[in-house]
Structure formats: C-alpha cells, structure tokens
Design an enzyme around this catalytic site. Structure first.
Site, PDB file in Angstrom:
ATOM      1  N   HIS A 153      35.036  44.444  31.147  1.00  0.00           N
ATOM      2  CA  HIS A 153      35.348  43.058  30.770  1.00  0.00           C
ATOM      3  C   HIS A 153      34.099  42.220  30.530  1.00  0.00           C
ATOM      4  O   HIS A 153      33.145  42.266  31.290  1.00  0.00           O
ATOM      5  CB  HIS A 153      36.309  42.391  31.753  1.00  0.00           C
ATOM      6  CG  HIS A 153      35.805  42.224  33.153  1.00  0.00           C
ATOM      7  ND1 HIS A 153      35.072  41.123  33.539  1.00  0.00           N
ATOM      8  CD2 HIS A 153      35.950  42.981  34.269  1.00  0.00           C
ATOM      9  CE1 HIS A 153      34.793  41.220  34.836  1.00  0.00           C
ATOM     10  NE2 HIS A 153      35.310  42.343  35.302  1.00  0.00           N
ATOM     11  N   ASP A 166      29.295  42.980  37.651  1.00  0.00           N
ATOM     12  CA  ASP A 166      30.713  42.683  37.376  1.00  0.00           C
ATOM     13  C   ASP A 166      30.831  41.719  36.213  1.00  0.00           C
ATOM     14  O   ASP A 166      30.793  40.521  36.405  1.00  0.00           O
ATOM     15  CB  ASP A 166      31.344  42.102  38.640  1.00  0.00           C
ATOM     16  CG  ASP A 166      32.838  41.903  38.495  1.00  0.00           C
ATOM     17  OD1 ASP A 166      33.416  42.404  37.524  1.00  0.00           O
ATOM     18  OD2 ASP A 166      33.424  41.213  39.351  1.00  0.00           O
ATOM     19  N   GLU A 194      39.226  38.934  32.453  1.00  0.00           N
ATOM     20  CA  GLU A 194      39.733  39.756  33.553  1.00  0.00           C
ATOM     21  C   GLU A 194      39.734  38.963  34.857  1.00  0.00           C
ATOM     22  O   GLU A 194      40.645  39.064  35.673  1.00  0.00           O
ATOM     23  CB  GLU A 194      38.857  41.011  33.724  1.00  0.00           C
ATOM     24  CG  GLU A 194      39.417  42.032  34.706  1.00  0.00           C
ATOM     25  CD  GLU A 194      39.012  41.810  36.152  1.00  0.00           C
ATOM     26  OE1 GLU A 194      39.635  42.426  37.043  1.00  0.00           O
ATOM     27  OE2 GLU A 194      38.092  41.023  36.423  1.00  0.00           O
ATOM     28  N   GLU A 195      38.677  38.156  35.032  1.00  0.00           N
ATOM     29  CA  GLU A 195      38.453  37.541  36.346  1.00  0.00           C
ATOM     30  C   GLU A 195      39.522  36.529  36.746  1.00  0.00           C
ATOM     31  O   GLU A 195      39.927  36.482  37.894  1.00  0.00           O
ATOM     32  CB  GLU A 195      37.069  36.877  36.395  1.00  0.00           C
ATOM     33  CG  GLU A 195      35.903  37.842  36.286  1.00  0.00           C
ATOM     34  CD  GLU A 195      35.784  38.761  37.504  1.00  0.00           C
ATOM     35  OE1 GLU A 195      36.620  38.675  38.409  1.00  0.00           O
ATOM     36  OE2 GLU A 195      34.837  39.571  37.524  1.00  0.00           O
ATOM     37  N   ASP A 249      34.631  49.108  35.864  1.00  0.00           N
ATOM     38  CA  ASP A 249      34.593  47.758  36.439  1.00  0.00           C
ATOM     39  C   ASP A 249      34.416  47.846  37.957  1.00  0.00           C
ATOM     40  O   ASP A 249      35.130  47.204  38.716  1.00  0.00           O
ATOM     41  CB  ASP A 249      35.884  46.993  36.071  1.00  0.00           C
ATOM     42  CG  ASP A 249      35.829  45.546  36.555  1.00  0.00           C
ATOM     43  OD1 ASP A 249      34.723  45.067  36.871  1.00  0.00           O
ATOM     44  OD2 ASP A 249      36.901  44.908  36.629  1.00  0.00           O
ATOM     45  N   HIS A 270      30.869  38.703  42.584  1.00  0.00           N
ATOM     46  CA  HIS A 270      31.262  37.290  42.409  1.00  0.00           C
ATOM     47  C   HIS A 270      30.302  36.300  43.073  1.00  0.00           C
ATOM     48  O   HIS A 270      30.701  35.176  43.391  1.00  0.00           O
ATOM     49  CB  HIS A 270      32.678  37.026  42.947  1.00  0.00           C
ATOM     50  CG  HIS A 270      33.750  37.820  42.271  1.00  0.00           C
ATOM     51  ND1 HIS A 270      35.073  37.769  42.648  1.00  0.00           N
ATOM     52  CD2 HIS A 270      33.704  38.686  41.224  1.00  0.00           C
ATOM     53  CE1 HIS A 270      35.795  38.565  41.889  1.00  0.00           C
ATOM     54  NE2 HIS A 270      34.977  39.152  41.014  1.00  0.00           N
TER      55      HIS A 270
END
Ligand SMILES: [Zn+2]
Length: 469
Positions: free
Chosen positions: A286, A298, A332-333, A360, A430
């Site tokens: 992503h 990520d 995606e997130e 991912d 994140h």
C-alpha cells in the site's frame, strides 16, 4: 554496476535460460531463482525508490499532497519497465493531525509531568483549551463494561493492556491488543467517558506514541470523544502514578480534522502474459502510510518490493506466461478503500486473478509466506518449498495473507503475504521512527527476490483457483 559487469550478467542470465531448456523443471527453477536473487542483490532499484518515497516525499496519509506525489512518482517509475500503467480512481477519507498534540499528568501537589501522545487516525480534536479530567485505567473492553457508567462518566479512560511478549508471531500479540485502539473510544463513550488514551501497540518500552486507525462505530456524532495513543514508557509512568494517586488528572490537547472524502488512486502496472494473458497474478503493497514517520517499513517497503518484482523480470528478459500485475493500493491504513475498489472493479470486469501476493509486514529479512489457500493448493505450494532452502526461506504456512489482497479472496484466488522476521516490526509501526534509516537495504532486497521467485513459480505452473474446502 558498470557496463561490462552488466553485459556479463546479461550473458550469464541468457545462458542460464538456454541451459534451462535441457534441464528438469526443478533444476531450471533453481537456476532462475538464483538469477533472481543475484539480480536483486546487485541491481535492484528498490532501495533507491524507497529513498525517494521516504526522503523526498515523506509520510503519505490518504488524501494528502504527499500521497498524491507518491501516486505520480510510482506511476512514472512503473512506466519505465511495464507494458501498461493505470491510475484507478478511488474516493478516500482525508484526515489531518494539525498542530502537534500536547498532554501531561497533574499530580495532587499540582506538579505536572509531560507525556508523549499522538491522536489516533480518525479521532476528533479536543476543544481548543484541551480536556482535563481524572483517569480510569482498564486492560480490556470487558473490564470497562464491568465498571459501568458510575465509574467511567466524566473520566478519561486509559487502556493499558500491553502486547503479549510471549507470542513469537508479534502480529498475534498486536491482534490481541488492537481492539483497545480501534474500538476503545466507541465503547468508552457509551459510558460517558470524555476521552481515551491507549497504550501504544509496541513490545518495546520507548518514547514514541504509535498512531493507527480507530472507529466510532454507530455512535451519534455528538457522542464522539477524542482518542490518543501514549508511548509505552509514558503508559508505564501513568500506571505507576495512578497507583500512588488515583485522583491525578490528565490533560490532553489535539487539533485533528476530518475533511470528508477526496479523490485518489490505486497505481497499477503490468506485463501482459504471453500464453495465458487472462490469468492475472497480482503483487502489491500500500502506497499510503501514517503521517508521523515516512512510512518506510509500513508500507514503503512493500511498494518498492512489489515494483521490483516486475523490474527484475523485465531486466532478466523473462517473458511471463501469465499477466503479472503490480498494484499499489491507496488507503489501507484508514479505510481500505483502494483494496475494495480494486476488487469491485475486478469482479465487474470478470477478471481471473489466480494468485495475489502482498508485502505489508515491514522490510525485514524474509522468512517465507502465509497463504489463504485450500489443502490441494497448499500441496502445490509446499512442493516449491525446497527451492527456497538456499535462501533461508522456510516458513510456508496456511492462514493469513494481507488486508489489501483480502477482498480478492471471495473469487477463490490463492492469496499470500510475505512474512519477514517480525520481532522489530512493532518498534516502528505507525510511529515517528518508521523512517528510511530503519530499513536495511539487503533485507529489503532479499524480500523482493523472495517475492519475485514465488511469482515466477505461480507464473510457470499456475494453480487450481477454485476453492475446494
Ligand atoms: Zn501497512
């Protein structure tokens, strides 16, 4: 690489192909995989692409200017070595953090201790002056409901269940905790809480708060409450001070905004199959990321590894039998809108995806793959395991693929996720330290080579794509 070396490499590759004609299929596959790994470890572009995405563009939250730039950049790069590219339009939510968050705990002697927090993605802001309230600590949603409105009303709920360090698969530890982050605000609001603070999803004790998606579910909008993550060090600190002074107060100020949906894109590039062009093999990651770091693990890593699959095949003059398609999914997130839109259109067009692979789980040393496949399909896949042995790839397990390829599973497509070593992934996930320097070039390239090899095998042999069980 200089030109003479490049020419030598090309001749070697061609002779490997010529030689492959007279070999058994497994010997030919071994040779091809050796070429794939050699190329990936010497001429891969993945690390340079990641450098650009991370350092020239930065965090790519859906709907942001950086996400838009990432769409343009990856499309431009894909055009250089694919036969067809496409920007597939999709509406995505746009949320922005605003000015940095600020929080402290105030003890009964009125002294204050600042703590590291960040708003959870999708949260509402606090009022401009911030919120100050007593804290109630819980470790589960069940404990929250047991306490009920009497104990919760007017307070800030502090979710403090740590990830389980005894889980070797750290994604399992994450899965065992993440409902605090995703549903914590929705549930606490039902009992009259004024805000929630969630312990960061991180096995390590450090000072980085980790953001991530959250939802208010079916709550009426007037009942929404602000939600923030607190670093693991500060979660420990808050826990300790609460034990000493259960009346301490917590102050939180955040400034985030939801702007509604805006147009964005999935980025697609493909090489058409020479023999079975209607059989599609998808590889993807992503393109969007959170905003605190630059999203290198990520999922910048998954994006550039997926692009590398096609670049490697093209550079090795490999002509695929089936259509190989890279898809860089948007959103995606915080919504999965890109993945759903891709699957919806694939179904409308009646496209036949025989296999879809996602990366991912970070750019760490690859260990293998997990598959969503039936027993017959797993038998085929397991017969290839031996080919990966020289590259220390051993993990071929059934169960679990990835969020972005998930929606394709309905049609019986075999799904898979690359499984890198996961011990350090949640140190960065994140958070502001998910940056380019956290990714090791060689580990990233090994991941790309491992993915390319699996895609090559699916291209060579296809697979029964109707679910039997
Ligand atoms: Zn991700």
């Amino acid at each position: 690489m200089n030109n003479i070396y490049a020419l030598g490499f090309f001749i070697l590759t061609c002779s490997a192909f010529a030689e492959a004609q007279s070999l058994s299929s497994s010997e030919a596959d071994s040779l091809m995989m050796k070429s794939i790994y050699d190329f990936s470890l010497t001429e891969s572009k993945s690390y340079d692409w990641l450098d650009y995405l991370s350092n020239n563009i930065g965090g790519r939250l859906s709907g942001s200017i950086q996400a838009e730039r990432a769409v343009k950049y990856t499309e431009k790069e894909l055009k250089k070595f694919t036969m067809r590219t496409e920007l597939q339009s999709v509406m995505v939510p746009k949320w922005s953090r605003g000015t940095p968050e600020f929080a402290y705990m105030q003890l009964n002697d009125l002294s204050t201790i600042n703590v590291n927090v960040c708003a959870l993605g999708g949260s509402i802001p606090t009022r401009q002056a911030g919120i100050k309230a007593p804290v109630i600590e819980v470790t589960s949603l069940k404990q929250l409901s047991d306490l009920g409105r009497k104990e919760i009303e007017g307070k800030i709920v502090f979710y403090n269940r740590p990830m389980d360090p005894t889980k070797i698969q750290t994604f399992e530890a994450y899965g065992g905790c993440v409902n605090q982050r995703y549903s914590g605000a929705e549930e606490a609001a039902k009992y009259g809480a004024v805000a929630v603070i969630v312990r960061s999803m991180n096995l390590r004790l450090d000072d980085y708060p980790h953001t991530g998606s959250m939802s208010y579910g079916d709550l009426p909008i007037e009942n929404y409450i602000p939600a923030a993550a607190i670093s693991t060090n500060d979660a420990e600190k808050l826990h300790t001070f609460l034990a000493i002074d259960r009346n301490l107060e917590f102050y939180l100020k955040q400034d985030c905004t939801s702007w509604g949906d805006v147009e964005s894109y999935n980025v697609i590039g493909e090489i058409k199959g020479s023999k079975y062009p209607d059989e599609i093999i998808l590889v993807g990651g992503h393109l969007d990321s959170w905003d605190l770091g630059d999203g290198s693990h990520d999922d910048g890593a998954g994006v550039v590894q997926s692009m590398q699959v096609l670049h490697t095949m093209k550079s090795l003059n490999y002509i695929p039998l089936r259509t190989i398609r890279v898809v860089l999914f948007m959103n995606e997130e915080n919504g999965l809108k890109g993945a759903r839109e891709y699957a919806r259109r694939a179904e409308l067009k009646n496209e036949n995806h025989i296999f879809a692979l996602e990366s991912d789980a970070g750019g760490f040393s690859p260990r293998g793959f997990s598959f969503d496949a039936n027993d017959d399909q797993m038998k085929v896949v397991n017969s290839w395991k031996i080919l990966f042995k020289p590259y220390l790839i051993h993990y071929f397990e059934k169960g679990g693929s990835g969020a972005d390829v998930g929606p394709l599973g309905k049609g019986g497509t075999v799904l898979a996720g690359l499984r890198p070593d996961s011990q350090r992934y949640f140190d960065f996930h994140h958070a502001a330290n998910d940056t380019f320097d956290a990714v090791n070039k060689r580990e990233l390239e090994l991941g790309a080579a491992t993915m390319t090899s699996l895609i090559y095998l699916f291209d060579q042999y296809g697979i029964v794509n109707k679910r039997i069980n």
